[in-house]
Design an enzyme around this catalytic site. Structure first.
Site, PDB file in Angstrom:
ATOM      1  N   ASP A 338     -32.194 -77.430   2.306  1.00  0.00           N
ATOM      2  CA  ASP A 338     -32.543 -76.358   1.384  1.00  0.00           C
ATOM      3  C   ASP A 338     -31.941 -75.044   1.908  1.00  0.00           C
ATOM      4  OD1 ASP A 338     -33.721 -74.934  -0.727  1.00  0.00           O
ATOM      5  OD2 ASP A 338     -35.584 -76.070  -0.590  1.00  0.00           O
ATOM      6  N   GLU A 546     -40.730 -69.856  -6.271  1.00  0.00           N
ATOM      7  CA  GLU A 546     -41.306 -70.302  -5.009  1.00  0.00           C
ATOM      8  C   GLU A 546     -41.798 -69.147  -4.137  1.00  0.00           C
ATOM      9  OE1 GLU A 546     -38.099 -71.854  -2.380  1.00  0.00           O
ATOM     10  OE2 GLU A 546     -36.834 -71.423  -4.107  1.00  0.00           O
TER      11      GLU A 546
END
Length: 660
Positions: A338, A546
């Site tokens: 990520d 997020e």
């Protein structure tokens, strides 16, 4: 000298004679036993050995896949291999950087675009410029450009924005989701991009998590069903094709990425990037099933989660990444980190970075998302290989997987974006598909007070209607996060679409008076007492993504609750909730006549009005448990103590109106 029979070419015996050029050519033709490939090879053609490519078998599309990979891997230097493992941000990907560091992949972060409101053609030009730099390197290995397209090509102006996954799960319609995947692939390809960081196959077990809207459901079975989006994005594996290996059908499809491996939806209190406490059995039963489905459907890549499992960072978890995903599930694509994940393996971030690189690469990460610190990453990884800390076999495994995906998706044969696909971006057929997805995803939670007639479907020929609420006429709010910017924005000038108010305007009779007041106060309602046939109040959450979306109270944003109180105390009303998850509604649910969960519907707000006014019936079913209070969380279907306001699978249905 002896001339052997051509490899795989029959039963000719070796014949001894002087090796003149003519004789050798004759014997090769004779010994081929008539096989076209061998005859072409003898005549100086491409016959399986890549002669027309200067002997570079990897450039010959007729060579077997593994032979191409082996040939290219054998030609690469360490610098070229590490370059393939590096994915950098678009803003850093100048021609000199791509060429000088042999960069294997480039990405757009949320909101990272070539220009404000850039056209499809501008995107293609940008991506192709970077690709030209990659193709001009010694070996000409194409660069792979990736982008988040988690509910449509959300970074791009005028793209179709589909409902977020939290809504799509409520459709229980895998075929619809597959069609959405195919439409998204076309819109992404319209901008010259061949790779998307989607789908998110998290099983969100706690709506306090700010990424919960990226999850199809709290139930792993529903999430597994919805992995049908993968063959939509990548194309359907042919009936005679191999299951379980990376697959991309062609230039109208994209490589997909299942994320975030694994357990990202199970963190304590739903805190983003936090720790998932679970037994291995629970991990396999709840969070792993979508990956079984993704791998068997040929997903090209898997992205690892920021989160930890029982205190071990997923990016450092050799057991789950290598032993289980690669060896047990036999995943053959590449594993990608990520965003800046190696930095985040330590607290504070980026301390002992070289050790984080060591742990991550040895765990099995193949491509590393290093948007900014790519030179440090490349230097440190080079040192780790040269001093023997990371074996060359691990590097070769990573590069082999990356090359396998690039070859499989046809990137070597078609490295450049196709400008002729520009018309696919936001085209009417895709918008109509998104509208269908909206109306199938909205869930009717209440329809009429006890002892009274149902309010829905609403009559179109009412004399006077009030529309109110912060989310009634705000395209940014109804699209949510990952739209134009990372966190999402408020307003109607971010992209092209139809708000819920626009949909209501299109739906009602031309003689109906429609009054829109965003935040009516009590005096306004009192002054107009008895003058409205009914009201539509649209409220919900602000956009978020997020981290920033983590919430411990899950409240509707102000002044939503007061607007509901002001309006619904005097006028028959339907409240439409625009949110990325269930929110607190118990305090007012008894006061409203009808309650609708519209989730984050995207650009096609008419999908909401389609069901409000009875052009279509409500069919959506909750893919998440709707709690009474946040103190109950986490609470999921199947729990021993299960006392929801609306249970998993709940959803009232209506029939289309005869007058619609």
């Amino acid at each position: 000298m002896g001339v052997p029979a051509a490899a795989g070419g029959g039963s000719c015996r070796a014949i001894l004679l002087a090796p003149t050029t003519a004789a050798v050519l004759f014997l090769l033709l004779l010994c081929s036993c008539g096989t076209p490939a061998a005859m072409a090879a003898a005549a100086g053609g491409t016959g399986g050995e890549g002669e027309q490519y200067g002997g570079a078998r990897y450039k010959d599309p007729r060579q077997p896949l593994n032979r191409r990979i082996d040939d290219l891997l054998g030609r690469m230097t360490l610098a070229e291999k590490i370059g393939q493992m590096s994915q950098i941000e678009r803003e850093n990907a100048t021609a000199d950087v791509v060429r000088g560091y042999f960069v294997g992949s480039v990405l757009s972060g949320g909101g990272s675009v070539p220009a404000t409101n850039a056209t499809a053609e501008e995107w293609v030009d940008m991506v192709n410029g970077m690709q030209q730099a990659a193709m001009s390197t010694r070996l000409g290995i194409p660069m792979l450009y990736g982008i988040d397209a988690v509910h449509g090509h959300g970074n791009v102006y005028k793209a179709t924005v589909f409902p977020h996954n939290v809504g799509l799960g409520c459709t229980r319609d895998p075929e619809l989701v597959k069609k959405i995947g195919a439409a998204v692939a076309l819109e992404v390809r319209a901008t010259g991009i061949p790779y998307v960081f989607a789908p998110c196959v998290a099983v969100c077990r706690d709506p306090r998590w700010g990424r919960c809207y990226e999850s199809f459901s709290e139930d792993p079975k529903v999430v597994q069903q919805m992995t049908s989006i993968i063959p939509g994005l990548q194309g359907e594996i042919p009936a005679n094709g191999r299951r379980g290996v990376p697959f991309v059908a062609g230039q109208r499809n994209v490589a997909a990425c299942s994320k975030h491996y694994v357990g990202d939806g199970g963190t304590t209190k739903g805190i983003n990037e936090n720790n998932t406490v679970a037994t291995f059995h629970d991990l396999l039963a709840i969070h792993m099933p979508p990956y079984y489905s993704a791998v068997i459907q040929g997903v090209s890549t898997v992205m690892v989660s920021f989160s930890s499992w029982n205190g071990v960072k997923m990016h450092a978890n050799h057991f789950l990444v290598t032993d289980f995903l690669k060896n047990t599930l036999r995943f053959r694509g590449f594993v990608i980190s990520d965003w800046r994940a190696f930095d985040k393996m330590t607290t504070p971030e980026h301390t002992d970075y070289i050790n984080s690189i060591k742990l991550g690469i040895l765990a099995g990460i193949d491509m590393v998302m290093i948007p900014y610190t790519y030179t440090e990453f490349i230097d440190d990884l080079t040192i780790l290989v040269q001093n023997g800390t990371i074996p060359m076999t691990r590097i070769d495994d990573a590069v082999r997987r990356i090359l396998r995906v690039k070859f499989t998706m046809g990137l070597f044969e078609n490295p450049y974006g196709d400008p002729s696909l520009a018309g696919e971006l936001g085209k009417p057929e895709h918008r109509e598909l998104a509208r269908e997805a909206v109306r199938k995803s909205v869930v009717l939670l209440k329809n009429g007070k006890a002892g009274e007639k149902p309010l829905l479907p609403l009559p179109k020929n009412a004399g006077r209607i009030l529309v109110a609420g912060s989310h009634a006429h705000n395209l940014g709010y109804q699209c949510g996060g990952w739209t134009i910017t990372w966190q999402g924005v408020s307003g109607n000038n971010l992209t092209v679409g139809t708000t819920i108010l626009d949909g209501i305007r299109h739906a009602v009779d031309k003689n109906t008076e429609l009054v829109y007041v965003e935040s009516p106060n009590a005096s306004f309602v009192e002054e107009n007492n008895g003058r409205f046939d009914y009201a539509v109040v649209v409220v919900g959450e602000p956009p978020y993504a997020e981290g920033f979306g983590d919430s411990l109270n899950l409240a509707i944003m102000a002044p939503g609750p007061s607007v509901i109180g002001n309006v619904c105390g005097s006028v028959r009303c339907v409240v439409v909730l625009v949110s990325g998850r269930p929110v607190v509604v118990e305090p007012f649910v008894g006061d409203v006549d009808a309650l609708v969960a519209a989730w984050l519907p995207g650009t096609e707000g008419e999908g909401v009005s389609d069901v409000l006014f009875g052009d279509y019936g409500f069919t959506g079913k909750l893919a998440r448990t709707w709690f009474r209070s946040v103190e109950q969380l986490p609470m999921n279907v199947g729990d021993k103590h299960y006392d929801p306001l609306f249970p998993f699978g709940f959803g009232l249905e209506t029939q289309p109106s005869m007058t619609a």
